[in-house]
Design a protein around this motif. Structure first.
Motif, PDB file in Angstrom:
ATOM      1  N   GLY A  35       0.789  -1.224   0.000  1.00  0.00           N
ATOM      2  CA  GLY A  35       0.000   0.000   0.000  1.00  0.00           C
ATOM      3  C   GLY A  35       0.819   1.271   0.000  1.00  0.00           C
ATOM      4  N   LEU A  36       0.144   2.375   0.265  1.00  0.00           N
ATOM      5  CA  LEU A  36       0.787   3.679   0.293  1.00  0.00           C
ATOM      6  C   LEU A  36       1.629   3.835   1.546  1.00  0.00           C
ATOM      7  N   GLY A  37       2.772   4.485   1.391  1.00  0.00           N
ATOM      8  CA  GLY A  37       3.626   4.747   2.537  1.00  0.00           C
ATOM      9  C   GLY A  37       3.653   6.234   2.855  1.00  0.00           C
ATOM     10  N   GLY A  38       4.098   6.566   4.060  1.00  0.00           N
ATOM     11  CA  GLY A  38       4.246   7.969   4.437  1.00  0.00           C
ATOM     12  C   GLY A  38       2.935   8.603   4.870  1.00  0.00           C
ATOM     13  N   ARG A  39       3.076   9.749   5.505  1.00  0.00           N
ATOM     14  CA  ARG A  39       1.889  10.471   5.954  1.00  0.00           C
ATOM     15  C   ARG A  39       1.210  11.141   4.752  1.00  0.00           C
ATOM     16  N   GLY A  48       2.661   7.258  -4.428  1.00  0.00           N
ATOM     17  CA  GLY A  48       1.603   6.264  -4.562  1.00  0.00           C
ATOM     18  C   GLY A  48       0.364   6.813  -5.242  1.00  0.00           C
ATOM     19  N   ILE A  49      -0.008   8.037  -4.888  1.00  0.00           N
ATOM     20  CA  ILE A  49      -1.179   8.656  -5.506  1.00  0.00           C
ATOM     21  C   ILE A  49      -0.947   8.887  -6.997  1.00  0.00           C
ATOM     22  N   LEU A 164       9.866   9.254  -8.062  1.00  0.00           N
ATOM     23  CA  LEU A 164       9.713   9.519  -6.638  1.00  0.00           C
ATOM     24  C   LEU A 164       9.792   8.233  -5.818  1.00  0.00           C
ATOM     25  N   GLN A 165       9.110   7.202  -6.276  1.00  0.00           N
ATOM     26  CA  GLN A 165       9.091   5.939  -5.539  1.00  0.00           C
ATOM     27  C   GLN A 165      10.492   5.370  -5.383  1.00  0.00           C
ATOM     28  N   VAL A 166      11.260   5.399  -6.454  1.00  0.00           N
ATOM     29  CA  VAL A 166      12.603   4.819  -6.409  1.00  0.00           C
ATOM     30  C   VAL A 166      13.554   5.676  -5.586  1.00  0.00           C
TER      31      VAL A 166
END
Length: 208
Positions: A35-39, A48-49, A164-166
């Motif tokens: 799933g999504l990580g971070g606040r 993620g979005i 961003l993810q990487v």
């Protein structure tokens, strides 16, 4: 070519997400989805979005074409459409090959408390993120098949999300988890393309 793009996109979703998740559950009992990580509002969350938006917009592009959204004229050529189809097919095949090579280590998202092994063979010998490279190729191919403004926006969202993810999520996690082993890998292997994106900082850490 619009219907072909819809079909290719459906195959892509089935292969890269549905089938791979089923395989993971059967092998390990775990879906691999983290799933999504971070606040909310953080860079991790934004990645993620953006990825989710890219998936939705990628499907919306050929649908918009069916409803009359015109293609970008300079890219509206049958030859480019066919090249796009070939690129998309290759991207789908490479996505599955890279995912399968990860075996039980395959994940969607990152759990920083989790211990995973570092995969460096197969397609991972050539680039550190072959799944994301293959996904980008698939998106590029689909964009060439239906080259309208929505498709271009979806491709841009995907590229931004993967970068961003990487850079912000996965690389820091792998550096912390695998230490010198990942530093050596990072210094010797490109990020998304062979030989491109090697880390000079990692070379220093290896030397130290």
């Amino acid at each position: 070519m619009t219907w072909a793009a819809i079909g290719a996109y459906a195959v892509y979703l089935l292969v890269a997400f549905v089938a791979r998740t089923v395989i993971q559950v059967r092998r390990t009992g775990d879906s691999g989805f983290r799933g999504l990580g971070g606040r909310v509002g953080s860079v991790e969350w934004s990645a993620g979005i953006l990825f989710a938006v890219a998936l939705v917009v990628g499907f919306a592009a050929p649908v918009a074409g069916l409803f009359g959204l015109p293609p970008i004229a300079r890219f509206d050529h049958l030859g480019l459409n066919v090249v796009g189809l070939l690129i998309a097919a290759g991207g789908i095949a490479l996505t599955l090959a890279a995912q399968l090579r990860m075996g039980s280590e395959w994940r969607i998202g990152v759990d920083v408390t989790e211990q995973t092994s570092l995969v460096t063979d197969g397609l991972f010998r050539f680039v550190r993120n072959p799944i994301f490279t293959a996904m980008s190729l698939t998106a590029l191919g689909l964009t060439l098949m239906v080259p309208n403004a929505v498709a271009v926006a979806g491709l841009a969202c995907l590229v931004a999300a993967l970068q961003l993810q990487v850079r912000v999520v996965e690389e820091p996690y792998l550096r912390a988890l695998h230490g010198p082993e990942y530093a050596h890998y990072e210094a010797s292997t490109g990020r998304f393309l062979p030989g491109i994106g090697k880390s000079a900082g990692a070379r220093g850490r290896v030397a130290a």
